[in-house]
Design a protein around this motif. Structure first.
Motif, PDB file in Angstrom:
ATOM      1  N   VAL A  62     -11.666   3.852 -24.753  1.00 50.96           N
ATOM      2  CA  VAL A  62     -12.557   4.880 -25.463  1.00 50.96           C
ATOM      3  C   VAL A  62     -11.606   5.126 -26.863  1.00 50.96           C
ATOM      4  O   VAL A  62     -12.324   5.300 -27.628  1.00 50.96           O
ATOM      5  CB  VAL A  62     -12.888   6.070 -24.647  1.00 50.96           C
ATOM      6  CG1 VAL A  62     -13.437   7.269 -25.554  1.00 50.96           C
ATOM      7  CG2 VAL A  62     -14.069   5.631 -23.684  1.00 50.96           C
ATOM      8  N   ALA A  63     -10.410   5.599 -26.438  1.00 47.31           N
ATOM      9  CA  ALA A  63      -9.517   5.977 -27.652  1.00 47.31           C
ATOM     10  C   ALA A  63      -9.695   4.703 -28.968  1.00 47.31           C
ATOM     11  O   ALA A  63      -9.506   5.211 -30.129  1.00 47.31           O
ATOM     12  CB  ALA A  63      -8.153   6.363 -27.244  1.00 47.31           C
ATOM     13  N   LEU A  64      -9.262   3.712 -28.313  1.00 46.17           N
ATOM     14  CA  LEU A  64      -9.318   2.420 -29.287  1.00 46.17           C
ATOM     15  C   LEU A  64     -10.595   2.199 -29.906  1.00 46.17           C
ATOM     16  O   LEU A  64     -10.667   1.298 -30.955  1.00 46.17           O
ATOM     17  CB  LEU A  64      -8.725   1.214 -28.498  1.00 46.17           C
ATOM     18  CG  LEU A  64      -7.126   1.578 -28.158  1.00 46.17           C
ATOM     19  CD1 LEU A  64      -6.732   0.398 -27.313  1.00 46.17           C
ATOM     20  CD2 LEU A  64      -6.383   1.619 -29.392  1.00 46.17           C
ATOM     21  N   GLY A  65     -11.584   2.523 -28.961  1.00 47.64           N
ATOM     22  CA  GLY A  65     -13.172   2.052 -29.638  1.00 47.64           C
ATOM     23  C   GLY A  65     -13.317   0.781 -29.100  1.00 47.64           C
ATOM     24  O   GLY A  65     -13.914  -0.107 -29.843  1.00 47.64           O
ATOM     25  N   LEU A  66     -12.990   0.285 -27.942  1.00 50.10           N
ATOM     26  CA  LEU A  66     -13.058  -0.985 -27.294  1.00 50.10           C
ATOM     27  C   LEU A  66     -13.855  -0.976 -26.233  1.00 50.10           C
ATOM     28  O   LEU A  66     -13.532  -0.388 -24.858  1.00 50.10           O
ATOM     29  CB  LEU A  66     -11.626  -1.695 -27.223  1.00 50.10           C
ATOM     30  CG  LEU A  66     -11.574  -3.148 -26.851  1.00 50.10           C
ATOM     31  CD1 LEU A  66     -12.012  -3.997 -28.127  1.00 50.10           C
ATOM     32  CD2 LEU A  66      -9.921  -3.510 -26.681  1.00 50.10           C
ATOM     33  N   GLY A  67     -14.946  -1.467 -26.243  1.00 48.85           N
ATOM     34  CA  GLY A  67     -16.065  -1.474 -25.065  1.00 48.85           C
ATOM     35  C   GLY A  67     -16.388   0.257 -24.789  1.00 48.85           C
ATOM     36  O   GLY A  67     -16.472   0.690 -23.744  1.00 48.85           O
ATOM     37  N   THR A  68     -16.408   0.806 -25.760  1.00 46.84           N
ATOM     38  CA  THR A  68     -16.672   2.264 -25.870  1.00 46.84           C
ATOM     39  C   THR A  68     -17.658   2.809 -24.724  1.00 46.84           C
ATOM     40  O   THR A  68     -17.577   3.550 -23.977  1.00 46.84           O
ATOM     41  CB  THR A  68     -16.754   2.875 -27.147  1.00 46.84           C
ATOM     42  OG1 THR A  68     -15.672   2.606 -28.017  1.00 46.84           O
ATOM     43  CG2 THR A  68     -17.032   4.372 -27.014  1.00 46.84           C
ATOM     44  N   ARG A  69     -18.887   2.126 -24.912  1.00 41.94           N
ATOM     45  CA  ARG A  69     -19.976   2.840 -23.990  1.00 41.94           C
ATOM     46  C   ARG A  69     -19.917   2.373 -22.552  1.00 41.94           C
ATOM     47  O   ARG A  69     -20.173   3.337 -21.869  1.00 41.94           O
ATOM     48  CB  ARG A  69     -21.309   1.955 -24.751  1.00 41.94           C
ATOM     49  CG  ARG A  69     -21.679   2.347 -25.958  1.00 41.94           C
ATOM     50  CD  ARG A  69     -23.014   1.997 -26.599  1.00 41.94           C
ATOM     51  NE  ARG A  69     -23.205   2.321 -27.814  1.00 41.94           N
ATOM     52  CZ  ARG A  69     -24.338   2.914 -28.357  1.00 41.94           C
ATOM     53  NH1 ARG A  69     -25.047   3.416 -27.565  1.00 41.94           N
ATOM     54  NH2 ARG A  69     -24.195   3.176 -29.539  1.00 41.94           N
ATOM     55  N   ALA A  70     -19.159   1.331 -22.386  1.00 44.95           N
ATOM     56  CA  ALA A  70     -19.278   0.816 -20.940  1.00 44.95           C
ATOM     57  C   ALA A  70     -17.947   1.898 -20.387  1.00 44.95           C
ATOM     58  O   ALA A  70     -18.004   2.203 -19.181  1.00 44.95           O
ATOM     59  CB  ALA A  70     -18.753  -0.373 -20.700  1.00 44.95           C
TER      60      ALA A  70
END
Length: 149
Positions: A62-70
């Protein structure tokens, strides 16, 4: 004034996502490794060790914004489980049962499930179709004048 606030919204959302994810990841690292003043959980112990693993991995994503929603969906669910299984049996309200952090993380991650990662996220660099569509609609939204209430 509202127009400027609306223009900043995707960037502030990215900052919110980064801070919430980082705090969650730190909480997981504290439990997994005993760093940052945390008590290390026994390896493989249910549910503490697995919860800490989810916190570290999902918080980092989430912090990186990688696959945020999942990642935010999984993190939100784990915090709902923590609240209802660990805290809520002691008392009804989060203030009474020590579950404020679980409740806040649960709702913050649920918000990110629906809003997406914001303007600054690694997903945008890797060409995730859902993030590209979100970025396009955000750009269109920025051009639309704000309605003042």
């Amino acid at each position: 004034m509202l127009i400027r606030l609306n223009q900043a919204q995707p960037y502030v959302l990215s900052l919110f996502r980064f801070v919430v994810g980082l705090l969650f990841a730190f909480h997981g690292a504290a439990t997994l490794f005993g760093v940052f003043g945390g008590n290390q959980a026994e390896s493989g112990a249910w549910p503490g060790w697995y919860a800490a693993l989810i916190q570290l991995v999902c918080g980092s994503l989430v912090a990186l914004g990688l696959g945020t929603r999942a990642a935010a969906f999984l993190a939100s669910g784990s915090m709902a489980y923590a609240y209802f299984k660990v805290h809520q049996p002691d008392a009804l309200l989060p203030l009474q049962n020590g579950g404020e952090a679980s409740a806040m993380f649960c709702w913050a991650f649920l918000l990110l499930v629906f809003t997406g990662p914001g303007a600054v996220a690694l997903d945008r660099f890797f060409g995730s179709p859902s993030t590209a569509a979100t970025a396009e609609s955000t750009t269109r939204h920025e051009k639309t004048p704000a309605v003042s209430v």
